[in-house]
Design an enzyme around this catalytic site. Structure first.
Site, mmCIF file in Angstrom:
data_model
loop_
_atom_site.group_PDB
_atom_site.id
_atom_site.type_symbol
_atom_site.label_atom_id
_atom_site.label_comp_id
_atom_site.label_asym_id
_atom_site.label_seq_id
_atom_site.Cartn_x
_atom_site.Cartn_y
_atom_site.Cartn_z
ATOM 1 N N GLN A 13 0.821 -1.207 0.000
ATOM 2 C CA GLN A 13 0.000 0.000 0.000
ATOM 3 C C GLN A 13 0.854 1.255 0.000
ATOM 4 O OE1 GLN A 13 -3.396 -1.901 2.819
ATOM 5 N NE2 GLN A 13 -3.606 0.267 2.439
ATOM 6 N N SER A 94 4.487 -6.420 2.607
ATOM 7 C CA SER A 94 3.160 -6.415 3.224
ATOM 8 C C SER A 94 2.119 -7.006 2.273
ATOM 9 C CB SER A 94 2.796 -4.989 3.674
ATOM 10 O OG SER A 94 1.608 -4.996 4.430
ATOM 11 N N LEU A 95 1.149 -6.210 1.819
ATOM 12 C CA LEU A 95 0.172 -6.698 0.847
ATOM 13 C C LEU A 95 0.854 -7.334 -0.369
ATOM 14 C CD1 LEU A 95 -1.212 -5.473 -2.065
ATOM 15 C CD2 LEU A 95 -2.543 -6.962 -0.579
ATOM 16 N N ARG A 119 -9.116 -8.942 3.697
ATOM 17 C CA ARG A 119 -7.991 -8.530 4.545
ATOM 18 C C ARG A 119 -8.031 -7.021 4.770
ATOM 19 N NH1 ARG A 119 -2.587 -6.738 3.592
ATOM 20 N NH2 ARG A 119 -0.962 -7.714 4.888
ATOM 21 N N HIS A 203 0.218 -3.984 11.005
ATOM 22 C CA HIS A 203 1.346 -4.802 11.495
ATOM 23 C C HIS A 203 1.665 -4.583 12.962
ATOM 24 C CE1 HIS A 203 1.945 -6.274 7.456
ATOM 25 N NE2 HIS A 203 1.956 -5.031 7.013
ATOM 26 N N GLN A 252 1.467 -12.476 9.513
ATOM 27 C CA GLN A 252 1.983 -11.278 8.849
ATOM 28 C C GLN A 252 1.139 -10.038 9.149
ATOM 29 O OE1 GLN A 252 0.676 -9.794 5.496
ATOM 30 N NE2 GLN A 252 2.516 -9.793 4.234
#
Length: 314
Positions: A13, A94-95, A119, A203, A252
């Protein structure tokens, strides 16, 4: 054919922009085909949203996540169609780790679109708007950032969440604790410590409820062993077992992104060239800060794609 020194990295993102991939879509039919595939899953026209919508619309997390997944998978399909060599390893920020898993053959694209939409929705719902915050800290080492967060927490939550490169760490948590940590980082000598335009503290432990809600959906999805090793955010190692990958993708959500360690692990495994497979140049820039010996390419435009295909050919 696999290039043993080539790795693909997939952005997360923050890389989304209105009008992204417009030039690529004119040159590569895989772009529109992949967006059409995603749109049929989502129930709205994703391509129209990212070309003609408003920036605030694509910044909504439950839209950002499927959008970036789709953009990255579309570019990887175009790479393959242009005769690009197969990378020896992959990682995603991440994503972006979901994009890597799709391109590595771990799960079907449509399944990933469904999961990342959920998510995004669950992550946004986990903490009410305005109660969480994230901030970028520039110019402090990891330990100094961690110490500043520990001193600023005062019973709240604020932790280092993205270890992006040496001297660049993102912190997140409750809004008040993050504000205190920004001051603590500045007092410790940070060159800059500035809030990020993100409403949810990704996170952190505050995301654990989102992870627990998403876990059954991940468990119900078919995962396969990767055809290309993927270095995971949680521990900066590859994983071959599909059940273990599912567990890592749950973990994660509330664990730090160890991006510096991921890039270092790829370099130690023999990576010399990186291709950033997605919009923007964030990861290519971080790679050079982490290891100056790495050569980084972008493939967002037809010219970049052509150059990268040639430069990485064996």
């Amino acid at each position: 054919m696999t290039n043993p020194v080539l790795a693909f990295v997939f952005p997360g993102q923050g890389s989304q922009q209105i009008g992204m991939l417009a030039e690529a879509a004119e040159a590569f039919p895989e772009i529109s085909a992949t967006f059409s595939q995603a749109s049929s899953v989502l129930g709205y026209d994703l391509w129209d949203l990212c070309q003609n919508g408003a920036q605030e619309d694509i910044n909504l997390t439950e839209r950002t996540q499927p959008l970036l997944l789709t953009a990255s998978v579309a570019l990887y399909r175009a790479w393959q169609a242009q005769g690009g060599v197969t990378p020896a390893r992959m990682a995603g920020h991440s994503l972006g780790e979901w994009s890597a898993l799709v391109c590595a053959g771990v799960l079907q694209f449509e399944d990933a679109v469904r999961l990342v939409r959920e998510r995004g929705r669950l992550m946004q719902e986990a903490v009410p708007a305005g109660e969480g915050a994230m901030a970028a800290v520039i110019g402090l080492d990891d330990q100094a950032v961690e110490d500043a967060c520990a001193s600023a927490a005062e019973g709240g939550v604020v932790t280092a969440v993205n270890y992006n490169s040496p001297g660049q760490v993102v912190i997140a948590g409750g809004a008040a604790a993050v504000a205190r940590a920004i001051d603590a980082c500045k007092a410790a000598g940070a060159k800059r410590a500035l809030p990020l335009p993100v409403s949810a503290p990704f996170h952190t432990e505050l995301m654990r409820p989102a992870a627990e809600k998403l876990a059954p959906q991940i468990e119900a999805t078919v995962f396969r062993a990767p055809e290309i090793p993927v270095i995971h955010n949680v521990h900066a190692k590859p994983e071959a077992d599909p059940s273990a990958i599912k567990a890592l993708m749950v973990e994660q959500i509330y664990s730090p992104v160890r991006w510096t360690a991921c890039v270092q692990a790829m370099a130690e495994a023999g990576t010399a060239q990186l291709v950033e497979c997605g919009p923007g140049k964030v990861l290519a820039g971080l790679a050079k800060r982490i290891d100056r010996s790495l050569t980084a390419h972008n493939i967002e435009t037809p010219a970049q794609m052509s150059e990268a295909v040639k430069s990485t050919a064996q």
